[in-house]
Design an enzyme around this catalytic site. Structure first.
Site, short mmCIF file in Angstrom:
data_model
loop_
_atom_site.label_atom_id
_atom_site.label_comp_id
_atom_site.label_asym_id
_atom_site.label_seq_id
_atom_site.Cartn_x
_atom_site.Cartn_y
_atom_site.Cartn_z
N TYR A 87 0.77 -1.25 0.00
CA TYR A 87 0.00 0.00 0.00
C TYR A 87 0.81 1.30 0.00
CZ TYR A 87 -3.84 -3.19 0.60
OH TYR A 87 -4.74 -4.20 0.39
N TYR A 129 -9.04 -4.80 10.75
CA TYR A 129 -10.26 -4.54 9.97
C TYR A 129 -9.98 -4.68 8.49
CZ TYR A 129 -8.53 0.33 9.35
OH TYR A 129 -7.80 1.45 9.04
C1 LIG Z 1 -2.64 -8.14 -3.00
C2 LIG Z 1 -3.67 -8.23 -4.13
C3 LIG Z 1 -4.95 -7.57 -3.69
C4 LIG Z 1 -3.09 -7.52 -5.37
O1 LIG Z 1 -4.02 -7.57 -6.43
P1 LIG Z 1 -3.61 -7.39 -7.96
O2 LIG Z 1 -4.82 -7.08 -8.73
O3 LIG Z 1 -2.80 -8.54 -8.37
O4 LIG Z 1 -2.66 -6.09 -7.93
P2 LIG Z 1 -2.36 -5.14 -9.18
O5 LIG Z 1 -2.18 -5.96 -10.43
O6 LIG Z 1 -3.35 -4.05 -9.25
O7 LIG Z 1 -0.96 -4.56 -8.75
C5 LIG Z 1 -0.79 -3.23 -8.30
C6 LIG Z 1 0.59 -3.11 -7.74
O8 LIG Z 1 0.70 -3.87 -6.54
C7 LIG Z 1 1.80 -4.78 -6.64
N1 LIG Z 1 1.42 -5.97 -5.89
C8 LIG Z 1 0.41 -6.80 -6.15
N2 LIG Z 1 0.35 -7.79 -5.23
C9 LIG Z 1 1.33 -7.55 -4.36
C10 LIG Z 1 1.77 -8.22 -3.18
N3 LIG Z 1 1.19 -9.33 -2.75
N4 LIG Z 1 2.82 -7.69 -2.53
C11 LIG Z 1 3.43 -6.58 -2.98
N5 LIG Z 1 3.03 -5.90 -4.08
C12 LIG Z 1 2.02 -6.40 -4.77
C13 LIG Z 1 1.98 -5.01 -8.10
O9 LIG Z 1 3.29 -5.41 -8.39
C14 LIG Z 1 1.66 -3.66 -8.68
O10 LIG Z 1 2.75 -2.78 -8.53
P3 LIG Z 1 3.10 -1.59 -9.56
O11 LIG Z 1 1.80 -1.20 -10.22
O12 LIG Z 1 3.64 -0.52 -8.69
O13 LIG Z 1 4.07 -2.18 -10.50
C15 LIG Z 1 -3.93 -9.70 -4.49
O14 LIG Z 1 -2.72 -10.32 -4.79
C16 LIG Z 1 -4.64 -10.51 -3.42
O15 LIG Z 1 -5.85 -10.59 -3.41
N6 LIG Z 1 -3.91 -11.16 -2.48
C17 LIG Z 1 -4.51 -12.01 -1.44
C18 LIG Z 1 -5.35 -11.22 -0.46
C19 LIG Z 1 -4.60 -10.08 0.15
O16 LIG Z 1 -3.46 -10.24 0.57
N7 LIG Z 1 -5.22 -8.92 0.18
C20 LIG Z 1 -4.67 -7.74 0.75
C21 LIG Z 1 -5.39 -7.53 2.05
S1 LIG Z 1 -4.71 -6.24 2.95
#
Ligand SMILES: CC(C)(COP(=O)(O)OP(=O)(O)OC[C@H]1O[C@@H](n2cnc3c(N)ncnc32)[C@H](O)[C@@H]1OP(=O)(O)O)[C@@H](O)C(=O)NCCC(=O)NCCS
Length: 433
Positions: free
Chosen positions: A151, A433
Protein backbone atom coordinates in the site's frame (compact mmCIF):
# COMPACT_ATOMS: atom_id res chain seq x y z
CA UNK A 1 -18.84 14.26 14.67
CA UNK A 2 -21.04 13.86 11.59
CA UNK A 3 -19.95 10.92 9.50
CA UNK A 4 -20.89 10.45 5.87
CA UNK A 5 -22.56 7.17 4.93
CA UNK A 6 -20.06 5.68 2.45
CA UNK A 7 -22.86 3.58 0.88
CA UNK A 8 -24.29 6.77 -0.62
CA UNK A 9 -21.13 7.30 -2.71
CA UNK A 10 -21.35 5.69 -6.19
CA UNK A 11 -18.63 3.53 -7.71
CA UNK A 12 -15.73 5.68 -8.91
CA UNK A 13 -16.37 6.56 -12.60
CA UNK A 14 -12.69 6.57 -13.64
CA UNK A 15 -12.00 3.10 -12.23
CA UNK A 16 -15.28 1.91 -13.78
CA UNK A 17 -14.14 3.10 -17.23
CA UNK A 18 -10.64 1.65 -16.89
CA UNK A 19 -11.92 -1.71 -15.71
CA UNK A 20 -14.62 -1.79 -18.40
CA UNK A 21 -11.91 -1.35 -21.03
CA UNK A 22 -10.14 -4.35 -19.49
CA UNK A 23 -13.33 -6.47 -19.70
CA UNK A 24 -14.68 -6.01 -16.17
CA UNK A 25 -17.80 -4.68 -14.55
CA UNK A 26 -16.97 -2.64 -11.39
CA UNK A 27 -19.97 -1.89 -9.19
CA UNK A 28 -21.40 -1.55 -5.70
CA UNK A 29 -22.85 -4.78 -4.29
CA UNK A 30 -25.95 -4.78 -2.04
CA UNK A 31 -25.79 -7.21 0.86
CA UNK A 32 -29.61 -7.44 1.00
CA UNK A 33 -29.52 -9.66 -2.09
CA UNK A 34 -28.61 -13.12 -0.71
CA UNK A 35 -27.19 -14.36 -4.03
CA UNK A 36 -24.88 -11.36 -4.44
CA UNK A 37 -23.97 -11.44 -0.72
CA UNK A 38 -23.15 -15.15 -0.96
CA UNK A 39 -20.93 -14.74 -4.02
CA UNK A 40 -19.16 -11.74 -2.46
CA UNK A 41 -18.47 -13.61 0.81
CA UNK A 42 -17.18 -16.68 -1.04
CA UNK A 43 -14.82 -14.49 -3.07
CA UNK A 44 -13.46 -12.85 0.11
CA UNK A 45 -12.93 -16.23 1.82
CA UNK A 46 -11.17 -17.56 -1.27
CA UNK A 47 -9.01 -14.45 -1.50
CA UNK A 48 -7.84 -14.88 2.11
CA UNK A 49 -7.30 -18.63 1.54
CA UNK A 50 -10.18 -19.65 3.86
CA UNK A 51 -12.63 -22.52 3.37
CA UNK A 52 -15.92 -22.04 1.48
CA UNK A 53 -18.51 -20.22 3.61
CA UNK A 54 -21.69 -21.97 4.82
CA UNK A 55 -25.10 -20.30 4.50
CA UNK A 56 -24.97 -19.34 8.20
CA UNK A 57 -21.59 -17.72 7.75
CA UNK A 58 -22.85 -15.75 4.74
CA UNK A 59 -25.83 -14.43 6.72
CA UNK A 60 -23.57 -13.57 9.64
CA UNK A 61 -21.01 -11.72 7.52
CA UNK A 62 -23.62 -9.91 5.43
CA UNK A 63 -25.07 -8.42 8.64
CA UNK A 64 -21.80 -6.55 9.21
CA UNK A 65 -21.20 -5.71 5.57
CA UNK A 66 -24.69 -4.25 5.15
CA UNK A 67 -23.35 -1.19 6.95
CA UNK A 68 -20.46 -0.87 4.47
CA UNK A 69 -19.96 0.19 0.88
CA UNK A 70 -19.16 -3.11 -0.84
CA UNK A 71 -17.42 -3.01 -4.22
CA UNK A 72 -17.14 -6.01 -6.54
CA UNK A 73 -15.37 -6.51 -9.87
CA UNK A 74 -17.01 -9.06 -12.19
CA UNK A 75 -16.22 -10.48 -15.61
CA UNK A 76 -18.40 -8.49 -18.03
CA UNK A 77 -21.62 -10.43 -18.63
CA UNK A 78 -21.04 -12.84 -15.70
CA UNK A 79 -24.05 -14.79 -14.34
CA UNK A 80 -25.91 -13.28 -11.37
CA UNK A 81 -24.43 -15.83 -8.98
CA UNK A 82 -20.87 -15.63 -10.36
CA UNK A 83 -18.19 -14.82 -7.82
CA UNK A 84 -16.61 -11.40 -8.20
CA UNK A 85 -12.98 -11.56 -9.30
CA UNK A 86 -12.15 -8.79 -6.83
CA UNK A 87 -13.68 -7.39 -3.65
CA UNK A 88 -13.29 -4.51 -1.24
CA UNK A 89 -15.44 -2.65 1.24
CA UNK A 90 -15.26 0.69 2.99
CA UNK A 91 -16.98 2.86 5.55
CA UNK A 92 -16.31 6.14 7.32
CA UNK A 93 -15.08 5.62 10.88
CA UNK A 94 -14.18 8.16 13.56
CA UNK A 95 -10.46 7.58 14.19
CA UNK A 96 -8.88 8.80 17.41
CA UNK A 97 -6.01 11.23 16.89
CA UNK A 98 -4.06 13.03 19.65
CA UNK A 99 -6.58 15.31 21.34
CA UNK A 100 -9.54 14.50 19.09
CA UNK A 101 -11.11 12.45 16.33
CA UNK A 102 -11.10 12.58 12.53
CA UNK A 103 -13.37 10.94 9.93
CA UNK A 104 -11.41 8.14 8.27
CA UNK A 105 -12.23 6.23 5.09
CA UNK A 106 -11.67 2.66 6.35
CA UNK A 107 -10.91 0.04 3.69
CA UNK A 108 -11.22 -3.71 4.18
CA UNK A 109 -11.43 -7.13 2.45
CA UNK A 110 -9.22 -6.19 -0.52
CA UNK A 111 -8.95 -9.38 -2.59
CA UNK A 112 -8.23 -10.21 -6.22
CA UNK A 113 -8.81 -13.79 -7.45
CA UNK A 114 -5.55 -15.69 -7.94
CA UNK A 115 -6.63 -16.23 -11.56
CA UNK A 116 -6.77 -12.45 -12.13
CA UNK A 117 -3.74 -11.12 -10.27
CA UNK A 118 -1.20 -8.62 -11.58
CA UNK A 119 -3.60 -7.13 -14.11
CA UNK A 120 -4.11 -3.83 -12.34
CA UNK A 121 -7.42 -4.69 -10.65
CA UNK A 122 -6.27 -3.90 -7.09
CA UNK A 123 -4.73 -0.65 -8.31
CA UNK A 124 -8.08 0.43 -9.78
CA UNK A 125 -9.89 -0.60 -6.61
CA UNK A 126 -7.54 1.35 -4.34
CA UNK A 127 -7.34 4.43 -6.53
CA UNK A 128 -11.16 4.37 -6.80
CA UNK A 129 -11.43 4.38 -3.00
CA UNK A 130 -9.05 7.32 -2.62
CA UNK A 131 -11.00 9.34 -5.21
CA UNK A 132 -14.31 8.42 -3.54
CA UNK A 133 -12.97 9.56 -0.15
CA UNK A 134 -11.65 12.83 -1.60
CA UNK A 135 -14.91 13.51 -3.44
CA UNK A 136 -16.71 13.04 -0.11
CA UNK A 137 -14.35 15.33 1.80
CA UNK A 138 -12.98 12.61 4.10
CA UNK A 139 -9.45 13.79 5.04
CA UNK A 140 -7.67 10.47 5.69
CA UNK A 141 -7.97 6.82 4.68
CA UNK A 142 -6.87 3.81 6.70
CA UNK A 143 -6.44 0.05 6.50
CA UNK A 144 -4.72 -2.95 8.07
CA UNK A 145 -2.65 -5.10 5.74
CA UNK A 146 -1.74 -8.70 5.00
CA UNK A 147 1.60 -7.62 3.51
CA UNK A 148 3.63 -4.50 4.24
CA UNK A 149 4.70 -3.95 0.62
CA UNK A 150 1.32 -3.43 -1.07
CA UNK A 151 0.00 0.00 0.00
CA UNK A 152 2.95 2.42 0.15
CA UNK A 153 2.55 2.99 -3.61
CA UNK A 154 -0.89 4.51 -2.94
CA UNK A 155 0.48 6.90 -0.32
CA UNK A 156 -0.26 4.86 2.82
CA UNK A 157 2.30 4.90 5.64
CA UNK A 158 2.66 2.46 8.55
CA UNK A 159 1.48 4.81 11.32
CA UNK A 160 0.28 2.68 14.22
CA UNK A 161 2.81 0.06 15.24
CA UNK A 162 1.70 -2.81 17.45
CA UNK A 163 3.53 -5.06 19.90
CA UNK A 164 3.28 -8.84 19.86
CA UNK A 165 4.11 -9.96 23.40
CA UNK A 166 5.03 -13.36 24.82
CA UNK A 167 5.72 -13.92 28.52
CA UNK A 168 7.52 -16.84 30.11
CA UNK A 169 5.41 -17.02 33.27
CA UNK A 170 7.83 -19.34 35.09
CA UNK A 171 10.47 -16.66 34.93
CA UNK A 172 8.37 -13.48 35.04
CA UNK A 173 7.30 -13.15 38.66
CA UNK A 174 4.83 -10.42 39.54
CA UNK A 175 5.89 -6.96 40.61
CA UNK A 176 2.61 -5.14 40.04
CA UNK A 177 0.36 -3.79 42.78
CA UNK A 178 -2.74 -5.59 44.00
CA UNK A 179 -5.85 -3.81 42.75
CA UNK A 180 -8.89 -3.01 44.89
CA UNK A 181 -11.54 -4.16 42.46
CA UNK A 182 -12.50 -7.70 41.53
CA UNK A 183 -12.12 -10.09 38.62
CA UNK A 184 -14.98 -12.30 37.47
CA UNK A 185 -15.43 -14.81 34.68
CA UNK A 186 -17.76 -13.83 31.90
CA UNK A 187 -18.82 -15.77 28.79
CA UNK A 188 -20.86 -15.79 25.60
CA UNK A 189 -23.13 -12.83 24.86
CA UNK A 190 -22.06 -11.04 28.04
CA UNK A 191 -18.39 -11.31 27.08
CA UNK A 192 -19.13 -9.97 23.59
CA UNK A 193 -21.13 -7.09 25.02
CA UNK A 194 -18.44 -6.23 27.61
CA UNK A 195 -15.71 -6.28 24.95
CA UNK A 196 -17.71 -3.84 22.83
CA UNK A 197 -18.55 -1.61 25.78
CA UNK A 198 -15.02 -1.31 27.17
CA UNK A 199 -13.53 -0.82 23.70
CA UNK A 200 -16.01 1.95 22.97
CA UNK A 201 -15.40 3.68 26.31
CA UNK A 202 -11.62 3.45 26.00
CA UNK A 203 -10.99 4.13 22.32
CA UNK A 204 -10.60 7.89 22.87
CA UNK A 205 -7.60 7.18 25.14
CA UNK A 206 -5.24 6.13 22.36
CA UNK A 207 -4.54 7.71 18.99
CA UNK A 208 -5.25 5.23 16.19
CA UNK A 209 -8.31 3.46 17.59
CA UNK A 210 -11.58 3.11 15.66
CA UNK A 211 -14.93 1.69 16.82
CA UNK A 212 -15.41 -2.07 16.65
CA UNK A 213 -18.61 -3.79 15.55
CA UNK A 214 -20.89 -6.43 17.00
CA UNK A 215 -19.77 -9.44 14.99
CA UNK A 216 -16.11 -8.70 15.80
CA UNK A 217 -16.81 -8.98 19.54
CA UNK A 218 -19.04 -12.02 19.08
CA UNK A 219 -16.28 -13.73 17.12
CA UNK A 220 -13.83 -13.09 19.95
CA UNK A 221 -16.36 -14.44 22.42
CA UNK A 222 -16.61 -17.70 20.43
CA UNK A 223 -20.10 -17.01 19.06
CA UNK A 224 -19.27 -16.55 15.36
CA UNK A 225 -20.79 -18.79 12.75
CA UNK A 226 -17.68 -18.76 10.59
CA UNK A 227 -15.14 -19.19 13.35
CA UNK A 228 -17.17 -21.22 15.77
CA UNK A 229 -14.63 -24.02 15.80
CA UNK A 230 -11.56 -21.80 15.95
CA UNK A 231 -12.85 -19.80 18.91
CA UNK A 232 -14.91 -22.54 20.52
CA UNK A 233 -12.56 -22.43 23.52
CA UNK A 234 -12.99 -18.68 24.05
CA UNK A 235 -13.12 -17.63 27.68
CA UNK A 236 -13.50 -14.25 29.28
CA UNK A 237 -12.68 -12.39 32.45
CA UNK A 238 -13.62 -8.85 33.40
CA UNK A 239 -12.50 -6.34 35.98
CA UNK A 240 -14.91 -4.28 38.08
CA UNK A 241 -13.42 -1.41 40.09
CA UNK A 242 -14.01 -0.85 43.82
CA UNK A 243 -17.36 0.81 42.96
CA UNK A 244 -18.44 -2.21 40.91
CA UNK A 245 -18.02 -0.41 37.54
CA UNK A 246 -16.91 -2.45 34.54
CA UNK A 247 -13.44 -1.11 33.61
CA UNK A 248 -11.73 -3.89 31.70
CA UNK A 249 -12.30 -7.20 29.94
CA UNK A 250 -10.18 -9.87 28.32
CA UNK A 251 -11.06 -12.64 25.87
CA UNK A 252 -8.61 -15.52 25.87
CA UNK A 253 -8.20 -19.23 25.21
CA UNK A 254 -5.98 -22.01 26.52
CA UNK A 255 -3.76 -24.08 24.21
CA UNK A 256 -2.86 -27.39 25.83
CA UNK A 257 0.81 -28.42 25.79
CA UNK A 258 0.41 -32.17 25.22
CA UNK A 259 1.76 -34.40 27.97
CA UNK A 260 2.70 -31.59 30.34
CA UNK A 261 -0.55 -30.61 32.10
CA UNK A 262 0.42 -27.08 31.20
CA UNK A 263 -1.12 -24.56 28.77
CA UNK A 264 -0.37 -21.40 26.85
CA UNK A 265 -2.82 -18.61 27.64
CA UNK A 266 -3.57 -16.81 24.36
CA UNK A 267 -5.15 -13.41 24.81
CA UNK A 268 -7.48 -12.59 21.90
CA UNK A 269 -8.23 -9.09 23.16
CA UNK A 270 -7.49 -7.07 26.26
CA UNK A 271 -9.53 -3.87 26.59
CA UNK A 272 -9.12 -1.59 29.58
CA UNK A 273 -10.60 1.81 30.30
CA UNK A 274 -8.17 2.43 33.18
CA UNK A 275 -4.55 1.48 33.92
CA UNK A 276 -5.82 -0.22 37.08
CA UNK A 277 -8.03 -2.54 35.03
CA UNK A 278 -5.20 -3.23 32.58
CA UNK A 279 -2.86 -4.20 35.45
CA UNK A 280 -5.49 -6.46 37.00
CA UNK A 281 -6.08 -8.31 33.71
CA UNK A 282 -2.36 -8.70 33.06
CA UNK A 283 -2.01 -10.03 36.62
CA UNK A 284 -4.75 -12.59 35.97
CA UNK A 285 -2.91 -13.88 32.89
CA UNK A 286 0.65 -13.88 34.20
CA UNK A 287 -0.21 -15.42 37.61
CA UNK A 288 -2.48 -18.14 36.22
CA UNK A 289 -1.80 -21.65 37.56
CA UNK A 290 -0.78 -24.32 35.03
CA UNK A 291 0.09 -21.66 32.44
CA UNK A 292 3.70 -21.54 31.21
CA UNK A 293 3.37 -18.82 28.64
CA UNK A 294 1.09 -15.88 27.81
CA UNK A 295 0.76 -14.63 24.24
CA UNK A 296 -0.98 -11.58 22.84
CA UNK A 297 -0.80 -9.34 19.78
CA UNK A 298 -1.97 -5.78 19.03
CA UNK A 299 -0.76 -4.23 22.27
CA UNK A 300 0.61 -0.67 22.32
CA UNK A 301 4.41 -0.58 22.06
CA UNK A 302 4.57 1.23 25.44
CA UNK A 303 2.54 -1.49 27.17
CA UNK A 304 3.64 -1.37 30.84
CA UNK A 305 3.82 -5.17 31.16
CA UNK A 306 7.66 -5.03 31.27
CA UNK A 307 7.35 -3.01 34.50
CA UNK A 308 4.71 -5.28 36.00
CA UNK A 309 6.92 -8.36 36.14
CA UNK A 310 9.95 -8.98 38.36
CA UNK A 311 12.16 -10.16 35.48
CA UNK A 312 11.88 -8.05 32.34
CA UNK A 313 13.73 -10.68 30.35
CA UNK A 314 10.75 -12.96 30.68
CA UNK A 315 8.91 -10.64 28.27
CA UNK A 316 9.55 -10.87 24.51
CA UNK A 317 8.14 -7.86 22.72
CA UNK A 318 8.13 -7.74 18.94
CA UNK A 319 7.08 -4.52 17.23
CA UNK A 320 5.36 -4.79 13.85
CA UNK A 321 3.43 -2.51 11.51
CA UNK A 322 -0.33 -2.65 12.01
CA UNK A 323 -2.44 0.45 11.24
CA UNK A 324 -1.73 2.22 7.94
CA UNK A 325 -2.93 5.76 7.23
CA UNK A 326 -3.11 7.91 4.11
CA UNK A 327 -3.60 11.67 4.38
CA UNK A 328 -5.83 13.05 1.62
CA UNK A 329 -6.40 16.61 2.86
CA UNK A 330 -3.33 18.06 4.60
CA UNK A 331 -4.89 21.14 6.32
CA UNK A 332 -7.97 19.20 7.54
CA UNK A 333 -5.85 16.31 8.85
CA UNK A 334 -3.18 18.41 10.56
CA UNK A 335 -5.72 20.78 12.12
CA UNK A 336 -7.85 17.89 13.47
CA UNK A 337 -5.26 16.81 16.04
CA UNK A 338 -3.41 18.46 18.94
CA UNK A 339 0.38 18.69 19.35
CA UNK A 340 2.85 18.22 22.17
CA UNK A 341 4.62 21.53 21.65
CA UNK A 342 4.95 24.59 19.43
CA UNK A 343 6.53 24.46 15.97
CA UNK A 344 6.56 26.51 12.83
CA UNK A 345 7.56 25.26 9.38
CA UNK A 346 6.92 25.52 5.67
CA UNK A 347 6.25 21.91 4.70
CA UNK A 348 6.26 20.59 1.15
CA UNK A 349 4.28 17.38 0.67
CA UNK A 350 4.87 15.21 -2.40
CA UNK A 351 1.99 13.07 -3.61
CA UNK A 352 2.00 11.48 -7.06
CA UNK A 353 -1.83 11.41 -6.92
CA UNK A 354 -1.97 15.12 -6.16
CA UNK A 355 -4.51 14.80 -3.29
CA UNK A 356 -2.11 15.94 -0.57
CA UNK A 357 0.51 17.64 -2.75
CA UNK A 358 1.41 21.22 -1.95
CA UNK A 359 3.43 23.55 0.23
CA UNK A 360 1.95 24.53 3.56
CA UNK A 361 2.72 27.03 6.27
CA UNK A 362 2.23 25.02 9.45
CA UNK A 363 1.98 27.01 12.71
CA UNK A 364 1.53 25.13 15.95
CA UNK A 365 0.90 27.30 18.99
CA UNK A 366 1.91 26.70 22.60
CA UNK A 367 -1.68 25.48 23.11
CA UNK A 368 -0.98 22.59 20.71
CA UNK A 369 -3.43 23.86 18.08
CA UNK A 370 -2.25 23.98 14.43
CA UNK A 371 -3.17 26.30 11.59
CA UNK A 372 -2.23 25.15 8.10
CA UNK A 373 -2.34 27.45 5.07
CA UNK A 374 -1.04 27.16 1.50
CA UNK A 375 2.32 28.89 1.08
CA UNK A 376 4.59 30.10 -1.74
CA UNK A 377 7.66 30.20 0.49
CA UNK A 378 10.65 27.90 0.11
CA UNK A 379 10.07 24.75 2.17
CA UNK A 380 11.93 24.04 5.42
CA UNK A 381 10.90 20.40 5.24
CA UNK A 382 10.04 18.16 2.26
CA UNK A 383 8.52 14.71 2.55
CA UNK A 384 6.25 12.24 0.75
CA UNK A 385 2.63 11.80 1.76
CA UNK A 386 3.28 8.24 3.02
CA UNK A 387 5.87 9.58 5.48
CA UNK A 388 3.67 12.43 6.70
CA UNK A 389 0.87 9.86 7.12
CA UNK A 390 3.22 7.55 9.06
CA UNK A 391 4.09 10.37 11.49
CA UNK A 392 0.51 11.70 11.73
CA UNK A 393 -0.87 9.49 14.53
CA UNK A 394 2.05 10.38 16.82
CA UNK A 395 3.71 6.95 16.92
CA UNK A 396 6.47 7.26 14.31
CA UNK A 397 8.95 10.08 15.00
CA UNK A 398 9.53 12.41 12.06
CA UNK A 399 13.19 12.56 13.19
CA UNK A 400 13.43 8.77 12.75
CA UNK A 401 12.11 9.08 9.18
CA UNK A 402 14.59 11.91 8.59
CA UNK A 403 17.44 9.72 9.87
CA UNK A 404 16.34 7.14 7.30
CA UNK A 405 16.64 9.78 4.58
CA UNK A 406 12.90 9.95 3.97
CA UNK A 407 12.36 13.48 5.25
CA UNK A 408 14.61 16.27 3.99
CA UNK A 409 15.26 19.80 5.19
CA UNK A 410 16.38 21.92 8.12
CA UNK A 411 17.36 19.57 10.96
CA UNK A 412 16.29 22.06 13.66
CA UNK A 413 12.82 22.51 12.14
CA UNK A 414 12.44 18.76 11.64
CA UNK A 415 13.38 18.24 15.31
CA UNK A 416 10.74 20.72 16.52
CA UNK A 417 8.06 19.26 14.24
CA UNK A 418 9.01 15.76 15.31
CA UNK A 419 8.60 16.61 19.00
CA UNK A 420 5.28 18.36 18.32
CA UNK A 421 3.87 15.40 16.37
CA UNK A 422 4.64 12.71 18.98
CA UNK A 423 1.72 11.54 21.11
CA UNK A 424 2.14 11.26 24.88
CA UNK A 425 1.16 7.59 24.84
CA UNK A 426 1.95 5.29 21.93
CA UNK A 427 -0.90 4.97 19.42
CA UNK A 428 -2.90 1.76 19.37
CA UNK A 429 -5.22 -0.01 16.96
CA UNK A 430 -6.55 -2.90 18.99
CA UNK A 431 -8.37 -4.66 16.13
CA UNK A 432 -7.85 -5.84 12.57
CA UNK A 433 -10.26 -4.54 9.97
C1 LIG B 1 -2.64 -8.14 -3.00
C2 LIG B 1 -3.67 -8.23 -4.13
C3 LIG B 1 -4.95 -7.57 -3.69
C4 LIG B 1 -3.09 -7.52 -5.37
O1 LIG B 1 -4.02 -7.57 -6.43
P1 LIG B 1 -3.61 -7.39 -7.96
O2 LIG B 1 -4.82 -7.08 -8.73
O3 LIG B 1 -2.80 -8.54 -8.37
O4 LIG B 1 -2.66 -6.09 -7.93
P2 LIG B 1 -2.36 -5.14 -9.18
O5 LIG B 1 -2.18 -5.96 -10.43
O6 LIG B 1 -3.35 -4.05 -9.25
O7 LIG B 1 -0.96 -4.56 -8.75
C5 LIG B 1 -0.79 -3.23 -8.30
C6 LIG B 1 0.59 -3.11 -7.74
O8 LIG B 1 0.70 -3.87 -6.54
C7 LIG B 1 1.80 -4.78 -6.64
N1 LIG B 1 1.42 -5.97 -5.89
C8 LIG B 1 0.41 -6.80 -6.15
N2 LIG B 1 0.35 -7.79 -5.23
C9 LIG B 1 1.33 -7.55 -4.36
C10 LIG B 1 1.77 -8.22 -3.18
N3 LIG B 1 1.19 -9.33 -2.75
N4 LIG B 1 2.82 -7.69 -2.53
C11 LIG B 1 3.43 -6.58 -2.98
N5 LIG B 1 3.03 -5.90 -4.08
C12 LIG B 1 2.02 -6.40 -4.77
C13 LIG B 1 1.98 -5.01 -8.10
O9 LIG B 1 3.29 -5.41 -8.39
C14 LIG B 1 1.66 -3.66 -8.68
O10 LIG B 1 2.75 -2.78 -8.53
P3 LIG B 1 3.10 -1.59 -9.56
O11 LIG B 1 1.80 -1.20 -10.22
O12 LIG B 1 3.64 -0.52 -8.69
O13 LIG B 1 4.07 -2.18 -10.50
C15 LIG B 1 -3.93 -9.70 -4.49
O14 LIG B 1 -2.72 -10.32 -4.79
C16 LIG B 1 -4.64 -10.51 -3.42
O15 LIG B 1 -5.85 -10.59 -3.41
N6 LIG B 1 -3.91 -11.16 -2.48
C17 LIG B 1 -4.51 -12.01 -1.44
C18 LIG B 1 -5.35 -11.22 -0.46
C19 LIG B 1 -4.60 -10.08 0.15
O16 LIG B 1 -3.46 -10.24 0.57
N7 LIG B 1 -5.22 -8.92 0.18
C20 LIG B 1 -4.67 -7.74 0.75
C21 LIG B 1 -5.39 -7.53 2.05
S1 LIG B 1 -4.71 -6.24 2.95
Amino acid sequence: MTLIDARSIPADPLSATRLEEAGFDYRLVGMDDPVAAGAFTQAVNRGFLGPAATDDEITWTAETWKARRNVGVYETGAAADALPVATLNSWVAPATVPGGQIPMWAISVVTVAATHRRRGIARNLLEGELRAAVATGVPIAGLTVSEATIYGRYGFGAAIPAARIAIDTGRAGWAGPREEGRLEYVAGEQLASDLGEVHERSRANRSGQIPGWETRWKTMAGLAAEEGKKNAGARGVRYLDADGELRGVMAYSMADQPGTFRSVLKIAHLAAQTDEAMRALWGFAVNHDLVTRVEVDLRPIDDPIVHLVADQRAVELTVHDHGWLRILDVPAALEARRYEGPAEAVVQVEDQYGFAAGTWQVRIGADGVASVLPSDADPDVTLGVADLSAAYAGGVPLAQLAAAGRVRGDARVIGALSRALRSGRAPLLGIWY
